[in-house]
Design a protein around this motif. Structure first.
Motif, PDB file in Angstrom:
ATOM      1  N   ILE A   1       0.665  -1.252   0.001  1.00  0.00           N
ATOM      2  CA  ILE A   1      -0.066   0.084  -0.023  1.00  0.00           C
ATOM      3  C   ILE A   1       0.866   1.257   0.018  1.00  0.00           C
ATOM      4  CG2 ILE A   1      -1.852   1.041   1.179  1.00  0.00           C
ATOM      5  CD1 ILE A   1      -0.774  -2.059   2.430  1.00  0.00           C
ATOM      6  N   THR A   2       0.761   2.035  -0.864  1.00  0.00           N
ATOM      7  CA  THR A   2       1.656   3.258  -1.182  1.00  0.00           C
ATOM      8  C   THR A   2       1.160   4.351  -0.160  1.00  0.00           C
ATOM      9  OG1 THR A   2       1.968   2.944  -3.464  1.00  0.00           O
ATOM     10  CG2 THR A   2       2.375   5.092  -2.562  1.00  0.00           C
TER      11      THR A   2
ATOM     12  N   PRO B   1       7.980  15.465   2.997  1.00  0.00           N
ATOM     13  CA  PRO B   1       8.523  14.381   3.892  1.00  0.00           C
ATOM     14  C   PRO B   1       7.264  14.065   4.993  1.00  0.00           C
ATOM     15  CG  PRO B   1       9.987  16.165   3.555  1.00  0.00           C
ATOM     16  CD  PRO B   1       8.868  16.447   2.835  1.00  0.00           C
ATOM     17  N   ASN B   2       6.450  15.239   5.297  1.00  0.00           N
ATOM     18  CA  ASN B   2       5.428  15.101   6.232  1.00  0.00           C
ATOM     19  C   ASN B   2       4.426  14.138   5.690  1.00  0.00           C
ATOM     20  OD1 ASN B   2       6.719  16.727   8.184  1.00  0.00           O
ATOM     21  ND2 ASN B   2       5.934  18.513   7.217  1.00  0.00           N
ATOM     22  N   LEU B   3       3.961  14.343   4.379  1.00  0.00           N
ATOM     23  CA  LEU B   3       3.009  13.600   3.769  1.00  0.00           C
ATOM     24  C   LEU B   3       3.318  12.100   3.970  1.00  0.00           C
ATOM     25  CD1 LEU B   3       0.341  13.198   2.306  1.00  0.00           C
ATOM     26  CD2 LEU B   3       1.392  13.675   0.349  1.00  0.00           C
ATOM     27  N   THR B   4       4.422  11.853   3.553  1.00  0.00           N
ATOM     28  CA  THR B   4       4.899  10.386   3.436  1.00  0.00           C
ATOM     29  C   THR B   4       4.727   9.865   4.924  1.00  0.00           C
ATOM     30  OG1 THR B   4       6.249  10.621   1.479  1.00  0.00           O
ATOM     31  CG2 THR B   4       6.944   8.784   2.890  1.00  0.00           C
ATOM     32  N   HIS B   5       5.373  10.568   5.814  1.00  0.00           N
ATOM     33  CA  HIS B   5       5.669  10.132   7.127  1.00  0.00           C
ATOM     34  C   HIS B   5       4.232  10.052   7.838  1.00  0.00           C
ATOM     35  CE1 HIS B   5       7.343   9.609  11.183  1.00  0.00           C
ATOM     36  NE2 HIS B   5       6.831  10.455  11.644  1.00  0.00           N
ATOM     37  N   ASN B   6       3.552  10.937   7.825  1.00  0.00           N
ATOM     38  CA  ASN B   6       2.040  10.753   8.339  1.00  0.00           C
ATOM     39  C   ASN B   6       1.235   9.901   7.768  1.00  0.00           C
ATOM     40  OD1 ASN B   6       2.826  12.985  10.161  1.00  0.00           O
ATOM     41  ND2 ASN B   6       1.926  14.504   8.738  1.00  0.00           N
ATOM     42  N   SER B   7       1.147   9.773   6.343  1.00  0.00           N
ATOM     43  CA  SER B   7       0.416   8.721   5.701  1.00  0.00           C
ATOM     44  C   SER B   7       0.856   7.293   6.206  1.00  0.00           C
ATOM     45  CB  SER B   7       0.491   9.178   4.159  1.00  0.00           C
ATOM     46  OG  SER B   7       0.177   7.908   3.515  1.00  0.00           O
ATOM     47  N   SER B   8       2.184   7.060   6.284  1.00  0.00           N
ATOM     48  CA  SER B   8       2.592   5.904   6.872  1.00  0.00           C
ATOM     49  C   SER B   8       2.058   5.439   8.132  1.00  0.00           C
ATOM     50  CB  SER B   8       4.187   5.956   7.105  1.00  0.00           C
ATOM     51  OG  SER B   8       4.686   6.064   5.772  1.00  0.00           O
TER      52      SER B   8
ATOM     53  N   LEU C   1       1.984  -8.021   4.087  1.00  0.00           N
ATOM     54  CA  LEU C   1       1.395  -6.805   3.834  1.00  0.00           C
ATOM     55  C   LEU C   1       2.457  -5.842   4.301  1.00  0.00           C
ATOM     56  CD1 LEU C   1      -1.906  -7.917   5.712  1.00  0.00           C
ATOM     57  CD2 LEU C   1      -1.837  -7.007   3.375  1.00  0.00           C
ATOM     58  N   PHE C   2       2.619  -4.786   3.265  1.00  0.00           N
ATOM     59  CA  PHE C   2       3.512  -3.855   3.728  1.00  0.00           C
ATOM     60  C   PHE C   2       3.041  -2.547   3.393  1.00  0.00           C
ATOM     61  CE2 PHE C   2       5.832  -2.856  -0.294  1.00  0.00           C
ATOM     62  CZ  PHE C   2       5.189  -3.885  -1.130  1.00  0.00           C
ATOM     63  N   LEU C   3       3.909  -1.155   4.058  1.00  0.00           N
ATOM     64  CA  LEU C   3       3.787  -0.159   3.742  1.00  0.00           C
ATOM     65  C   LEU C   3       4.909   0.288   2.650  1.00  0.00           C
ATOM     66  CD1 LEU C   3       3.443   1.127   7.329  1.00  0.00           C
ATOM     67  CD2 LEU C   3       1.605   0.511   5.739  1.00  0.00           C
ATOM     68  N   ALA C   4       4.068   0.568   1.396  1.00  0.00           N
ATOM     69  CA  ALA C   4       5.130   0.869   0.602  1.00  0.00           C
ATOM     70  C   ALA C   4       5.671   2.245   0.514  1.00  0.00           C
ATOM     71  CB  ALA C   4       4.447   0.670  -0.854  1.00  0.00           C
ATOM     72  N   ASP C   5       6.396   2.633   1.636  1.00  0.00           N
ATOM     73  CA  ASP C   5       6.669   4.122   1.929  1.00  0.00           C
ATOM     74  C   ASP C   5       7.730   4.724   0.796  1.00  0.00           C
ATOM     75  OD1 ASP C   5       8.687   2.286   3.183  1.00  0.00           O
ATOM     76  OD2 ASP C   5       8.616   3.285   4.922  1.00  0.00           O
TER      77      ASP C   5
END
Ligand code: TRP
Length: 340
Positions: A11-12, A56-63, A42-46
């Motif tokens: 999951i991206t 960076p905040n979007l990627t981090h928070n979304s993870s 199942l993995f976080l496709a960060d």
């Protein structure tokens, strides 16, 4: 030990979880993870998130939000391997090795890349690669590494990702043929249409179309989103068609058979769109309320999420390390002697 079939889903992490993710990916994957004859990865496709945004905040928070979403919806981390892509460095090493075997011509044909080129053409740009990064271009190779790293047998994906699985098969077969038979050739399991939810504008619900209804939001925002769903101009009292109706489709994926029949009857009898939206809103509020309270608890317990992911990553590394060691050897990357 009998080798179980491995099902792998990524999951991206570049947006907030929406209803389409829930009914198309999260809930079916959680259900599938309960099957004793398969093992689920199942993995976080960060690192895939960086292809879509450099915030960076979007990627981090979304993870964090995506991890909390899966856990809130009932994923049992003891029964699956639930990990963060970025915690498994071997995936990126494998991506490089695979990229050295992947034909550039194959990647030239990737839908995402072709769409970006065609946008440039339409915009009249002289440079057809304008604004296109190597990340976007290489994306199918990283996805192949995600899948092959764990020798997954089955990869459930939406129709839009089917081509990537075909490319993965192609790349794996090339490696197996050229070096050594190491990789499992995976099969795509394409989502049935049932799971695909339409968004506010009637197109597939997707963050790239900006038509999503978020899962974890407060009552007011949920109501506002539902009220924005596009309908036709049929007046109250006029019979309405349940086919291709966004409200009906979303309702159907959260309601039981009896409730669905009763709404269908109201459509026949000419329910007003306002009332249909109100019914949908109530249904969603009701169905999501348990997930919502769990989500709030989990998303605020960062230590728990971190611990859960680290323990998943440890399990994943037990598989990725021996495999990458085999791959390194196969391509000729190995020590000259054992040192005492
Ligand atoms: N590209 C997928 C998507 O956008 C996410 C993803 C990344 C994935 N790596 C994967 C899905 C590996 C399945 C397997 O939906």
């Amino acid at each position: 030990m009998i080798n179980k079939q491995r099902i792998l889903t990524g999951i991206t992490t570049s947006g907030i979880p929406h209803l389409g993710n829930l009914s198309g990916a999260v809930l079916p994957a959680i259900k599938a993870s309960k099957n004793k004859d398969t093992s689920s990865f199942l993995f976080l496709a960060d690192y895939h998130s960086l292809i879509k945004n450099l915030d960076p905040n979007l990627t981090h928070n979304s993870s964090l939000e995506v991890a909390a979403c899966w856990l809130a919806c009932g994923l049992n981390p003891d029964k699956v391997i639930f990990y963060r892509q970025s915690d498994i460095p071997h995936i990126f090493e494998l991506a490089w090795i695979l990229s050295c075997l992947s034909a550039k011509g194959l990647l030239n044909r990737a839908h995402a890349y072709k769409a970006a080129v065609s946008d440039n053409k339409l915009a009249g740009s002289k440079d057809l690669d304008r604004g296109i990064t190597m990340g976007l271009f290489n994306y199918p190779v990283l996805m192949a590494a995600d899948i092959l790293m764990f020798n997954a047998n089955i990869v459930p994906v939406g129709q839009d990702q089917k081509q990537h699985i075909e490319m993965t098969r192609d790349i794996a077969a090339r490696f197996n043929h050229y070096y050594e038979d190491i990789f499992t050739i995976p099969d795509a399991l394409i989502d049935d249409e049932k799971g695909v939810l339409p968004g506010l504008d009637g197109q597939k619900m997707s963050k790239s179309y900006q038509n999503v209804i978020p899962v974890f939001t407060d009552k007011d925002h949920l109501r506002k989103a539902v009220m924005k769903i596009k309908t036709n101009s049929k007046e109250p009292g006029e019979p309405k068609d349940t086919n291709n109706c966004t409200i009906f489709k979303i309702y159907k994926s959260f309601a039981n058979a009896e409730e669905v029949d009763s709404l269908a009857l109201e459509y026949k009898e000419g329910i007003a769109w306002g009332k249909a939206k109100e019914l949908l809103f109530n249904k969603l509020e009701d169905s999501l309320s348990d997930y919502n309270s769990e989500y709030k608890r989990i998303v605020n317990d960062r230590e728990f999420v971190e611990e859960t992911l680290m323990s998943g990553s440890r399990k994943a590394l037990e598989i990725s390390l021996p495999l990458i060691q085999k791959v390194r050897k196969a391509v000729g990357i190995k020590g000259f002697a054992k040192l005492k």
